[in-house]
Design a protein around this motif. Sequence first.
Motif, PDB file in Angstrom:
ATOM      1  N   ASP A 126      33.187   0.937 -74.344  1.00  0.00           N
ATOM      2  CA  ASP A 126      32.272   2.878 -73.787  1.00  0.00           C
ATOM      3  C   ASP A 126      33.044   2.577 -72.397  1.00  0.00           C
ATOM      4  O   ASP A 126      32.719   3.480 -72.321  1.00  0.00           O
ATOM      5  N   ILE A 143      34.019   6.755 -70.491  1.00  0.00           N
ATOM      6  CA  ILE A 143      32.967   7.513 -68.977  1.00  0.00           C
ATOM      7  C   ILE A 143      33.538   8.269 -68.272  1.00  0.00           C
ATOM      8  O   ILE A 143      34.736   8.058 -67.032  1.00  0.00           O
ATOM      9  N   ALA A 201      22.760   5.499 -64.419  1.00  0.00           N
ATOM     10  CA  ALA A 201      22.199   5.068 -66.540  1.00  0.00           C
ATOM     11  C   ALA A 201      21.189   5.916 -66.776  1.00  0.00           C
ATOM     12  O   ALA A 201      21.566   6.865 -67.750  1.00  0.00           O
ATOM     13  N   GLN A 202      20.008   5.631 -66.378  1.00  0.00           N
ATOM     14  CA  GLN A 202      19.219   7.020 -66.721  1.00  0.00           C
ATOM     15  C   GLN A 202      19.281   8.272 -66.426  1.00  0.00           C
ATOM     16  O   GLN A 202      19.988   8.979 -68.005  1.00  0.00           O
ATOM     17  N   TYR A 222      22.767   9.502 -66.283  1.00  0.00           N
ATOM     18  CA  TYR A 222      23.683   9.695 -67.336  1.00  0.00           C
ATOM     19  C   TYR A 222      23.546  10.031 -68.661  1.00  0.00           C
ATOM     20  O   TYR A 222      24.107  10.753 -69.285  1.00  0.00           O
ATOM     21  N   TYR A 223      22.617   8.838 -69.279  1.00  0.00           N
ATOM     22  CA  TYR A 223      23.028   8.653 -70.671  1.00  0.00           C
ATOM     23  C   TYR A 223      21.152  10.063 -70.731  1.00  0.00           C
ATOM     24  O   TYR A 223      21.267  10.949 -72.216  1.00  0.00           O
ATOM     25  N   PRO A 269      18.316   3.912 -71.224  1.00  0.00           N
ATOM     26  CA  PRO A 269      19.887   3.283 -71.654  1.00  0.00           C
ATOM     27  C   PRO A 269      19.562   1.877 -71.930  1.00  0.00           C
ATOM     28  O   PRO A 269      18.681   1.858 -72.198  1.00  0.00           O
ATOM     29  N   GLU A 307      24.754   1.047 -72.792  1.00  0.00           N
ATOM     30  CA  GLU A 307      24.816   2.053 -71.921  1.00  0.00           C
ATOM     31  C   GLU A 307      24.841   1.596 -70.600  1.00  0.00           C
ATOM     32  O   GLU A 307      25.267   1.281 -69.938  1.00  0.00           O
ATOM     33  N   SER A 308      24.266   0.450 -70.085  1.00  0.00           N
ATOM     34  CA  SER A 308      24.085   0.744 -68.687  1.00  0.00           C
ATOM     35  C   SER A 308      25.024  -0.790 -68.318  1.00  0.00           C
ATOM     36  O   SER A 308      25.461  -0.653 -67.393  1.00  0.00           O
TER      37      SER A 308
END
Length: 690
Positions: free
Chosen positions: A63, A67, A87-88, A90-91, A95, A99-100
């Motif tokens: 993944d 990005i 990450a919070q 971006y997603y 996350p 994802e993190s």
Amino acid sequence: MASTHVLFEEDGGFKAATVLSDAGASLQVESATGKRTKVKSTSVMLRFTEPSATELMQRAQRDAQDIDLDFLWECAPQEEFDFTGLAQDYYGHAPSAVESASLLLRVHASPVYFYRKGKGRYRPAPPDTLKAALAALERKKEQAERIEVWAAALAAGTVPDPVAHEAARLLVRPDKNSIEWRALERACALTRAPAARVLLNAGAFPDARALHLGCFMAEHFPRGPGFASSDAAALASELDALTADLPLSDAQPFSIDDSTTTEIDDCLSVQTLADGRLRVGVHIAAPALLLGRDTPLDRLARDRMSTVYMPGDKITMLPDAPIACCSLEAGRTVPALSLYADLDEAGTRVLTFESRLERIHVAANLRHDRLDDRITEEALQRDPLTDPQGDDPLAGMDQAGALRALWRLTLALSAERDRVRGKPEARHRVDFSFYVDLDEQGAQSVRIVQRRRDAPLDRIVAELMILANSAWGRMLADHRAPGIYRAQPPGGRVVMTTQPAAHQGLGVAQYAWSTSPLRRYVDLLNQRQLIAVTLGQAPPHAAGDADLFAVISAFDARYGAYAEFQQRMERYWCLRWLGQHEVSRHEAVVVREDLVRLAQAPLYLRMPELPAVGLAAGQRILIDMLEHDLLDLTVSARFVSIASTSAQDAMDLLEPVEDEGAEPVLDPAAMQATDAMADSAPESPPAESA
């Protein structure tokens, strides 16, 4: 209870494992392979229960590639941040562990975009810095692609223009950071061939000769062999003004050189005095009048130190204009530094010396290659000079009587040097002259002509040059004027020094090169000193002048490199000469042990398969030439048989390689003429030792 897993940093990368125990400050973890490791708590980036440690790494690595770095950089705060916070943002939601981990891997692997500031903490690169870094990465990518393209072309036998332009420099002074070098290095790996072979096969050089010459030029003449244009007429006018008040000599000087000689340094003359005795003159071109110390022309000469010789070509120490002004061409009146030696009644012993700075009118330029067969020792001893057919080899020559007188003096001077040396000088020595010819299509071929170095004309010039160099060395010493001498202690090697000392190999009390100022910088420097002493002036170089030692050091290095190059090119042309002959069988002569030399060319080769006994130095043998390489300058041959020959013929073929008291050096790449012979062979670099 679900197992707890961790993502932790180790050795600059990230790993995931299952926690076995947690002691607070450290954890015991187990990888998917079963390996157990102790991990500090400070190295842990994430704790998670799902997915498994192995699955998390697989999904995160996959993944992370999706990005968008540019978008991620735009999303990041301009100040320092923690990856979990990014990450919070971006997603757009809390996350997951995958994802993190994906974002962490992407940020951590992009140091151009994000600077690391601590555990899990980063800062985005400033816009200008990022732009420059991305441009550099793009250039690097383009260069890598170009290197592969160029390397493939070289391996396939085609040379890209940028590589061709730098070809010689790549072989002698490569910039190993350049893409040309990296492409060549890659091509060498692809072809498993050395760089020179790759470039030659690809057409960077038209032939091996061009490669050898190009490498020499790149190393020693990186700005090219030419000179800036100079005003020949202005130089001639300057020389005329400097020499207008010099007396004109009554002598009728003549030079003795090969037809290819263009820098004519020396002339000889013979005059009859009122009492019937003879006066012999040695007249040397006087470029020192134009090339004062530290003048622009002097700096040019000092940079080169010597003329460079090679078969068919040369690179002169001086530009054409000063050579044209000073060279002792027939029919011209030119300045010269002259040494006059008054002889005894028999014409075999020098009674007095006198040096003069004067003008001379050059009567003739005699040429070895046109006269050696006619002016033999036997011809010079006949009186009148007629053979049984009534031919006079010197008929019509104004210099006939002078040559007879010079020959008598030569024999006497040579005998005296032999007495001082304690042994006779080896004279039965075969030399070789190279003549490179062009046919109508412009193709080159080489003629290698044997020449006996004990021919009278050679010996006359050699002996008179030794006389002059010795006498002028003594003159500098007597007047306490520094000079550069060549000296050799008994059993030792020849050295350059600022102190007069004996030269055992030549059998003289001192020896200072002074007779080739158009071709050697040491001679030019000594000539300036000699002219000052002759005129009663202070010499340009005073006692203890550090510049003298600097010249000695620089001259030795340059002169040695030039000599090595000439020997390489002579070997090249010997191999070309082999290729011109349809026959493979040749006669050779044993030099020592397994070292032999062709009878008709100065090509040396090792033959370990020679019979262990029965082959003395000078023995002729027959060999079959098997193969040779013009790039590596290697040659292989097969012993056939011993050839029949007389003892004298064998010794005539054997070239005695003397180091004037030292152990002979028989490596063919190091063989050179003696000082004496050098002065009688103006188109070859002189040196005493092998």
